[in-house]
Design an enzyme around this catalytic site. Structure first.
Site, short mmCIF file in Angstrom:
data_model
loop_
_atom_site.label_atom_id
_atom_site.label_comp_id
_atom_site.label_asym_id
_atom_site.label_seq_id
_atom_site.Cartn_x
_atom_site.Cartn_y
_atom_site.Cartn_z
N GLU A 65 0.81 -1.22 0.00
CA GLU A 65 0.00 0.00 0.00
C GLU A 65 0.85 1.27 0.00
O GLU A 65 0.49 2.26 -0.66
CB GLU A 65 -0.95 0.01 1.19
CG GLU A 65 -2.22 -0.78 0.98
CD GLU A 65 -2.01 -2.28 0.97
OE1 GLU A 65 -0.94 -2.74 1.41
OE2 GLU A 65 -2.91 -3.00 0.51
N HIS A 103 -12.63 -3.26 8.00
CA HIS A 103 -13.06 -3.20 6.59
C HIS A 103 -14.33 -2.39 6.41
O HIS A 103 -15.04 -2.58 5.41
CB HIS A 103 -13.32 -4.61 6.04
CG HIS A 103 -12.10 -5.45 5.80
ND1 HIS A 103 -11.34 -5.96 6.81
CD2 HIS A 103 -11.52 -5.88 4.65
CE1 HIS A 103 -10.34 -6.67 6.29
NE2 HIS A 103 -10.43 -6.65 4.98
#
Ligand code: TPP
Ligand code: TPP
Ligand code: MG
Ligand code: MG
Lengths: 339, 319, 339, 319
Positions: free
Chosen positions: D59, D128
């Site tokens: 990321e 999430h």
């Protein structure tokens, strides 16, 4: 471990070496001036000095074309000068002036000159690495034949973005030359005490990059190695990795006396002065002392002129603080502090 | 009561907690040399290199290892050096430390202190000067403290270390040097309670950290004009003292919130909105424009609250 | 490259192998049930199945003492079972019930059992790694002689925390066994296409860790290797690194059919079933088929009972949503949504 | 006008921009397989693997490389997969992307789009499911968009890609499947302008993303009782339509802000505070309690705004 052996030129050409000397003399003069200006409280903020490390940017950037790019670190004055930066604009920035490189918004730690491919110093260790990789990714996407040299320190090899950036560059075969300026210290910590394993080169190799190292205080050696690596990278070989061994003469920042270091270690490093070594080589090649003194004097004069210009140059106006943030949704004082 | 600086107060508090509880330890870069602000000076000599740990430049591992160590019987104090570098460990702080107790249904506890040197100091520009208390306020699981005095630096450090949940300790860099009386020993940090700095009837001024003093300076000037401002040091961002702020705003009918952080979506919005929901008081906020922190002092001024703007805002509210 | 060669036991002891088989049978039965429950929409959320990878947690955890700890990944059911977890509590959690491991707050991706040293599954790739290192750091600080086994997938080796965690563990010589479950896929991507360099072991070695690898579908091989490594780690040698080669039978999540994979590749992997292999070894050692069938039947019965219990167990109450957040500054509905 | 889903609208917009401008590219994990929500379906086949780039699970490098590439002549569209993973790239987004133009005095431009699938969906729990628009609102340099309809998903994707500054595009995961009319071609995304969804005189209800529809449902019920709510879809968090919201609140004298994100220091606070500063309107906010997102549907309900609570809050304001 280092699996690239550069073809060493038999003798450095005097002209090229003299150009390096000039670059290094400019960096040295700039850093000395910055240190003095800080001590005399004539500039705001801190500066991170690259005194003693001048040969690395000089030797690497001499091999870059104008369209090539670099990313830098918190210690970025030398990189900027070597890439062809404007000393006057950099000095104005150190003073926080409106005419500075960043219009007074960045200061020493955020020096940049996008017109010459200097994509910025960076206040975050290792943060320049993925940016360099991205610049190279853009070059590949756009079909440009440029190379990005990514400077970083030995302390950066313990940050995650080191791994992610090298892996990325290798996976996509990007035109990046990673240049580790290994000065053995990260702030007040000897990097070796915090870095496990066989060393920096092994880390890069484990990520698929070929590596080479050199004496970073020998500008001819840096030049030779960087020359070979930049050519190889430009040829499409994918990223390469070089380590240049050097030493940071000053403390970590201008506020740091560096008293935690063994004075002998510092003295030995200072005896291994890259400028003095180049001077000796040039002398052997028949360059007169007077010419070299003139080069130093010219550099110092240029820096003195930059200071004279910057010291009384106009400061930015408060309302300029609101410019260059963003177009859509630009800030205004009505919604923040006073106008 | 002893006079001391913030840096001394926080160092003493940490040392005393480390003496009291062998499971307390500190970790971060360059702590052995005292840390950037000398807030760890002498601690490695007393407690040894294992409990005052010098670390690699590995923010994710510093925070992540602290989370693991906190879950396993120790009380780590993480030094982030500058708040800004916490962003290199945001997953570890936000997705792990703050959520672990909850996600695991209460099985895990994360007694972690995250020290974040915050705000303006020495023109360090955009990557070394941020104030992000509003971010941490928005993040469930975190306690957020903003001491403004040596006494609070001392008491809150102790309370933070004894807290069984993760605590963000925002230490303003321009406060290190200020001095004040500190009650040593076992002070009551009263987390969640504000401090009434100045009583007044005309307008309530709420602030925290560095800008409390600016508000007090403004209040002194306002008093000369007959406007009596009540000045409250919020002390804690989460939990915050809604009761006291609402009561004061109900009394004065005017609330002014003042902070260094960016105004937009700053914590002043939470306070102003809460007071507006609960009372009929007029509300106003002062904060920085929505810009990165600039380097030049001439520009950085946009980030400094001044007595003048506070006075002007208070007058406007009172008018 | 792999510089540790385990001393292979001549023949696995039947009793130990049978215990492994039981563990694997439980994992297999649990994963099959979870898959079915998902497909039948009887549980909320997704599950990540470790079907086909059972030998790794079984072989590794058999070498851990009760006080030893593990960290897990998004694919954590097998790790939990192998460490001695409570299948009933895990099933309740998959159903989101009040009696579940996490009182219904975590679900499959956040299974944990701190009472047995299972420090949590994790929804963020590689996020368990620094946590494992920190658990080991705590053990060292507190003078405990425990070991932490850190499970992670081959996809995690491209995230920064991989580097930072391994370096950290090596610098401080912490008792961590890193266990890479190399199933060759990271979600829908073949990991090899995204991973530069000579491989995972080389990365670990470059960070100062000795490594070894094994056939992760051969539970005896995993057991042997892990046994040796855990002993070495517990002896104070610092961290070690093992790679167990395996394959993920199912899609990445229960919602993923895995259609992007070559069917032959999947078929070959399924033919290399760790349970079938262990069964064959046990048959050679004279264990009767009936005993093995009984082990499977017992596992299936246990899971069926767990489902029967979980399906009608009470859901948490809405107000429980506010518990276990934090003590100081605990939330209340008055300041948030409705009560 | 064509009927299509959000996922189709955003995919079409991206494809059309990629056809129009060869410097536009998308990068992220598993894009070649269409991405987690099939929002990239078919794009790699059309544009090739270099412009629809499958990346390692890195990321920090995804975001950091995108920053570098954006500064050097391309327009990257970063897929973060779930907003939550942006925290693994927070330094790259916040300290680099958002600040580069400013720190470098305008030399750098960062035309970067960061797609963040946001909010509740399929009980994915604490790591999430987050909604962090308030964070990005607080961060100078960022544009922050929160489309609620296929038309806006289409128009805002185009506008985001053409924007020369970094844009956060918050795509609510429960909206992917909803359908609506889309004006294709060169729509005017009117960044910073809200959308009046329902006219009313009694109370102003402001929301965005998934909860706009919940507010409309509530308004329909309120209307049966004679309470006419004005419902406004904010569309953009930064810049946000202060003018329209203030005008509406001045008209109705009551403002209700509704969002899925945690209430404390959520963006509702900014809106409520701004309106309270500017008008005499009564204000109220609805948001989630300060808890991580829980897994079980029975608990996750704490994160779902319902028509009932909106109705109750609106009644309270009107009473
Ligand atoms: C992520 C991050 N962590 C810590 C720092 C503080 N810091 C600035 S420079 C530095 C040392 C860097 O050492 P090295 O990479 O070797 O570069 P050198 O200073 O030797 O040139 C540190 C720790 C930072 N700027 N960024
Ligand atoms: C930081 C982060 N990035 C992306 C994801 C999405 N994701 C979940 S699992 C996974 C693949 C992981 O592959 P690997 O580590 O090999 O484990 P495996 O699934 O094969 O067991 C991805 C990309 C995530 N959870 N966290
Ligand atoms: Mg160094
Ligand atoms: Mg895998």
């Amino acid at each position: 471990m280092n699996d690239i052996t550069p073809t060493r030129r038999n003798a450095p050409a005097a002209g090229r070496l003299l150009a390096h000397y000039r670059t290094m003399a400019h960096i040295r003069a700039f850093e000395n001036a910055a240190e003095r200006l800080y001590n005399e409280k004539r500039i705001p903020g801190f500066v991170h000095l690259s005194t003693g490390q001048e040969a690395i940017p000089a030797g690497v950037c001499a091999n870059l074309a104008p369209g090539d790019q670099i990313t830098s670190t918190h210690r970025g004055h030398g990189h900027t000068i070597a890439k062809g930066g404007d000393i006057g604009a950099m000095m104005l920035e150190l003073f926080g002036r409106a005419g500075g490189y960043c219009r007074g918004k960045g200061g020493s730690m955020h020096i940049a000159d996008f017109s010459i491919g200097m994509l910025g110093a960076n206040g975050v260790v290792a943060a320049g690495m993925p940016i360099a990789v991205g610049a190279a990714h853009a070059a590949k996407l756009l079909g440009r034949n440029t190379v990005v040299a990514c400077f970083f320190g030995d302390g950066a090899v313990n940050r995650g973005p080191f791994l992610e950036s090298l892996n990325w560059a290798a996976v996509y075969k990007l035109p990046v030359l990673f240049v580790c300026e290994d000065n053995r210290w990260a702030a007040t910590t000897p990097t070796a005490t915090m870095t496990a394993g066989p060393g920096i080169a092994a880390r890069a190799e484990a990520l698929g990059l070929r590596t080479a190292s050199c004496d970073g205080n020998d500008v001819a050696a840096v030049d030779d190695l960087a020359g070979e690596l930049v050519r190889t990278v430009r040829g499409g070989a994918g990223p390469l990795f070089m380590i240049a061994r050097t030493y940071r003469w000053s403390g970590h920042t201008s506020a740091d006396a560096g008293a935690y270091r063994n004075p002998d270690e510092v003295a030995r490093a200072k005896a291994d002065d890259p400028l003095a070594r180049t001077r000796a080589q040039l002398a052997e090649l028949g360059i007169a002392d007077a010419d070299l003194d003139a080069a130093v004097a010219a550099a110092e004069a240029e820096i003195a002129a930059a200071i004279a210009n910057a010291e009384h140059a106009p400061a930015p106006r408060l309302e300029d603080a609101l410019r260059e943030v963003q177009d859509v949704g630009a800030p205004d004082f009505a919604r923040g502090a006073r106008p | 009561m002893t006079m001391m600086s913030v840096v001394e107060a926080s160092r003493r508090a940490l040392a005393e907690e480390m003496r009291r509880d062998a499971t307390v330890w500190a970790l971060g870069e360059d702590l052995g040399r005292g840390g950037v602000f000398q807030q760890y000076k002498g601690l490695q000599a007393e407690f040894g290199p294992a409990r005052v740990l010098d670390t690699p430049i590995s923010e994710a591992a510093i925070m992540g290892a602290a989370v693991g160590a906190a879950m396993c019987g120790t009380r780590p104090v993480v030094e982030t050096r500058y708040l800004d570098f916490t962003l290199c460990a945001a997953d570890e702080l936000v997705n792990q430390a703050a959520k672990a107790r909850y996600m695991f249904g209460g099985q895990a506890r994360v007694p972690l202190v995250v020290r974040q040197p915050t705000g303006l100091w020495m023109n360090c520009a955009a990557q070394h000067s941020q104030s992000l208390e509003a971010w941490w306020a928005h993040m469930p699981g975190l306690v957020v403290l903003v001491p403004a005095t040596p006494a609070d630096s001392y008491a809150m450090m102790k309370a933070a270390i004894r807290c069984d949940d993760p605590v963000i300790l925002l230490e303003h860099k321009e406060l290190w040097g200020i001095t004040g009386e500190v009650e040593e020993g076992e002070p009551d940090a009263r987390l969640g309670k504000s401090r009434l700095c100045r009583r007044g009837r005309d307008v309530t001024i709420v602030s925290w950290s560095l800008t409390v003093q600016t508000c007090l300076d403004a209040a002194a000037t306002l008093a000369r004009d007959g406007i009596e401002a009540e000045v409250i040091d919020l002390r804690c961002i989460w939990p915050w003292d809604q009761e006291a702020i609402i009561a004061s705003a109900e009394k004065t009918k005017r609330l002014l919130v003042v902070h260094e952080a960016v105004l937009t979506a700053g914590f002043g919005a939470e306070i102003a909105a809460t007071v507006a929901e609960a009372t009929g008081a007029r509300v106003k906020r002062l904060g920085s424009p929505r810009i990165p922190v600039p380097f030049s002092p001439a520009l950085e001024a946009a980030f400094r609250r001044t007595p003048e703007e506070i006075i002007a805002a208070a007058r406007m509210l009172v008018a």
